[in-house]
Structures are given as structure tokens and as C-alpha cells.
Design an enzyme around this catalytic site. Sequence first.
Site, PDB file in Angstrom:
ATOM      1  N   GLU A   6      -6.916 -13.627  31.112  1.00 19.24           N
ATOM      2  CA  GLU A   6      -6.085 -12.426  31.178  1.00 19.24           C
ATOM      3  C   GLU A   6      -5.467 -12.234  29.804  1.00 19.24           C
ATOM      4  O   GLU A   6      -4.539 -12.947  29.432  1.00 19.24           O
ATOM      5  CB  GLU A   6      -5.015 -12.576  32.265  1.00 19.24           C
ATOM      6  CG  GLU A   6      -5.569 -12.660  33.676  1.00 19.24           C
ATOM      7  CD  GLU A   6      -6.288 -11.400  34.110  1.00 19.24           C
ATOM      8  OE1 GLU A   6      -6.044 -10.327  33.495  1.00 19.24           O
ATOM      9  OE2 GLU A   6      -7.081 -11.462  35.060  1.00 19.24           O
TER      10      GLU A   6
ATOM     11  N   CYS B 152       2.135  -6.966  28.641  1.00 16.93           N
ATOM     12  CA  CYS B 152       0.720  -6.759  28.311  1.00 16.93           C
ATOM     13  C   CYS B 152       0.195  -5.423  28.822  1.00 16.93           C
ATOM     14  O   CYS B 152      -0.796  -4.911  28.293  1.00 16.93           O
ATOM     15  CB  CYS B 152      -0.130  -7.907  28.860  1.00 16.93           C
ATOM     16  SG  CYS B 152      -0.087  -8.071  30.659  1.00 16.93           S
TER      17      CYS B 152
END
Length: 469
Positions: free
Chosen positions: A210, A244
Site C-alpha cells: 500500500e 496517502c
Amino acid sequence: MSPHAELVSRLRAAWLSGKTRPMEYRLAQLEALGRFLDEKKQDILEATAADMRKPPFEVEVSELSICRSELNHTLNNLGAWMKDKHVEKNWATQLDSAFIRKDPYGVVLIIGPWNYPINLLLVPLIGAIAAGNCVVMKPSEITRNVERLVAETLPRYLDEDCFAVVTAGVEETTRLLENKFDYIFFTGSPSVGRIVMTAAAKHLTPVTLELGGKNPCYVSDSCNVQNVARRVAWGRFFNAGQTCVAPDYVLCSVEMQEKLLPALREAITEFYSPNPRESPDFGRIVGDRQFQRVQALLHSGHTAIGGQTDAGERYIAPTVLVEVQQDDPVMQEEIFGPILPILTVASVDDAIAFINARERPLVLYVFSSRKEVVKRVLERTSSGGFCANDTIMHMTIPSLPFGGIGQSGLGRYHGRSSFETFSHQRSALLRGAGRETLNTPRYPPYAPHRLPLLRAATETKRRATCLLL
């Protein structure tokens, strides 16, 4: 044997014993994780405040609430997820049982980041527990107070035979990765993701990465400017921009930029007061190195809003940049701070071309009151996720898979996707021991006249189709 190797060996022995496989065991561990979140809530609030002055409200929303939601969703559905999935069979196996069994991988390593140190460590942990694995957790050493809290208290809630927390810096983590794990789940930067993937390749260990990237936000001329400004400002400056999935830059027309700037200034003042430095609702950059990196990006373009900094507090004001060029430093890396560049484009097609000329982002945002514009951007671009007319809110739905594509990541999780990520899809065919006559056509010596019968028994036939022209 090194301490890490000994730990992995101990957890592997526990997994091989079958201890983690029963659903009752998995549910008990998940319930215990829920008690950790409830009983240590105040400690979590204090630790995140000490590490990055994160507002308690933001911790509740982005750390605790999302973890509870993920946990409850898993507890509500685990029984159904664990069931064998029976599949369509050919004629030769009609009397047999063919299914997919969801097996745990074994000993899993989860490496968490610093920006959401509870959420991004525990949400994958929920999936790993649900799938029946033993887990080694490595929280980020950058958020030291949260790292200490997790290391000292979480093991008291979970079965120490099957779950462990390792505290490690860069060198220790490198040595940790030398061990053979059955699955590695990493959240962090693409550069470190490559290191993790290289280490995993030595043991042919599957990975989920990720990562992140520069998330575009296209704002069309047809939208409510005040609503757009509030939603973009919230998504960009939440957690001081250290998210993010934050919108990394805005693409819009020159005309929209002229409307958007005063609306953004108004939204920032409404959220954080005329002096955001004094607002209890605006956080700080996590460390000195990160502060210096983000501060250097302020030299790109022209500062239209904000721009104030204080190195002692690691404070960077909510900032909007205009007149930004494509080759400016702020457009070369993920910002991961409270800076929002605005670039102008002539049309939605120019925005699409701009987005497609770059690495595929973790998420793509579009704001428009015209459905055809949203549909056009969705159909002609590629990204890990997509959200129209808001920012970040897709993260609140456990049933939506979350993950990147290309440079922004590999694999997916959340909800059922977490369970499937940490489960090996094991194919199983259980045949009867008798009825041997039915098997004779496939045995040597081969006889050509048996081939049509064998093909009829084993080949899948094309169904008749009707095409509407």
C-alpha cells in the site's frame, strides 16, 4: 538463532498446531482487539497528540472509528466468508465435490506507517486474524509514543503464542525481512516498498504494498464552488496533509481558479481560524526531516494562501500554490503535507491527458454537477480508487476494496478484501473411491474412439448467446 528468527519459528509452530483455524478462536481474538481500542482509547489519543499533535476529533474519525467499523464488519460477516465456495463442475465430476477452501497463509508480517499508526496497523491485522494467521506487527518507529503504546499494551490483549509486536528501526527491520514469512503486508513509500518486495522475492513470499502517489483532483466549471472548497480543504489539510489519499493537486480552468481561491481561503479560515497555528484542530508535521522536505516544496510556484512555517513547532500553514509548473519540485513527489498546488487546464480532456501522462494514482477525485463529466473521467483514466464530489470518504466503506495500481500499490484490503488478501484460495476436489468404470476412457492404452466421450465429459461448452446490436 537470531531473536527475530526464533520469534518467527515460535509463531510458525503455533500456526502449524492449528490453533488459529477455528472460527471461535478468530472471533475471540477480534473481540479482544475491540477491547484494546475501547480500553486504551485515552492512551491512543494522548500518544497521537504527543507524536504529531493530532486533534482528538481526527483520531476518533480516522483511527478509532474506522478500526471499529472494520472490526464490526468482519465480526458480522466472518462466518459467511469462511464457508467453502462450491464451484461449477464438468460432467465427469458431477458426483464429486469441488470447492475453494480459504486457508490461512501461516505467519504474516505487517509493517505499519507513521501517518495513521493505529488505523494502518490494525485494519490489516483484523484481516489477518480473520483469515486465521499468526502475525508479527512492526509499527513505525517515527511515531515513538504510539509505537511504545502498541508494543507494551497490545500483546496483553492478544494470544502471545500467535501474535507479536516488534519494535525496530531501519537496520533491525532489514534484518527482520531476512526471515521467511508466508505473507508480507507493507504500507509506506514506493522506495521502501521496492526494498520490501526485493526481500520477499528471496523467499517467493507474496506481498501487498500500500504505497501512495500524487492524487489528482479535477474541478470542472460546473460545480458549487463553496462546497468544492470545503471538501477539498478538508481532505487536503486533514492530519496536516499527511494522508496517502489526500488530493495532491487540483486541475481546473483559469476561470475556476479565480473562483476557487477565495472559496478556499474562506474554508481554511472557517476550519482553522485566521491563524491556523493557534487552532487546536490543525496538526503538525511528524518530524524534523519530514518538515524540512515539505518546507522546501513551498518554493514552487506562487503562494496564494498561507505559506507560514515554524521549524520549532514543525508547523506549516495550510497553503495553496498557484502558477505551478509541471516540472516544479512540488509536482515531482507526493507532498504529504498541508500544501495544495493548483494547475490550470483548458478542458476536461486536457485534465484527463495530464493525469494519464503520469503514474497511476492511489485515488482520483473529480468535482462536477454534470454526470457526463464524472463518467468521462472515470472511464478514461486508471487509479487505485475513484471518488466524485468529495474527498477521502470512500475510505469509510468497508465493503469497498482499497489499494493502489502500478506505482501506487499492489493488492487490496478492507472488509472482505482483507480476509481474502490474507487467505490462500485453495482448490479442492473430493472424488469418490469407487465408480472406476467411469474413469476407464482416460487410461492407456489409448483408444481414439474414446476421445469424443472424454471430451464431452471434461470440456466446458460455450453457452448460446444473444447479441443485441
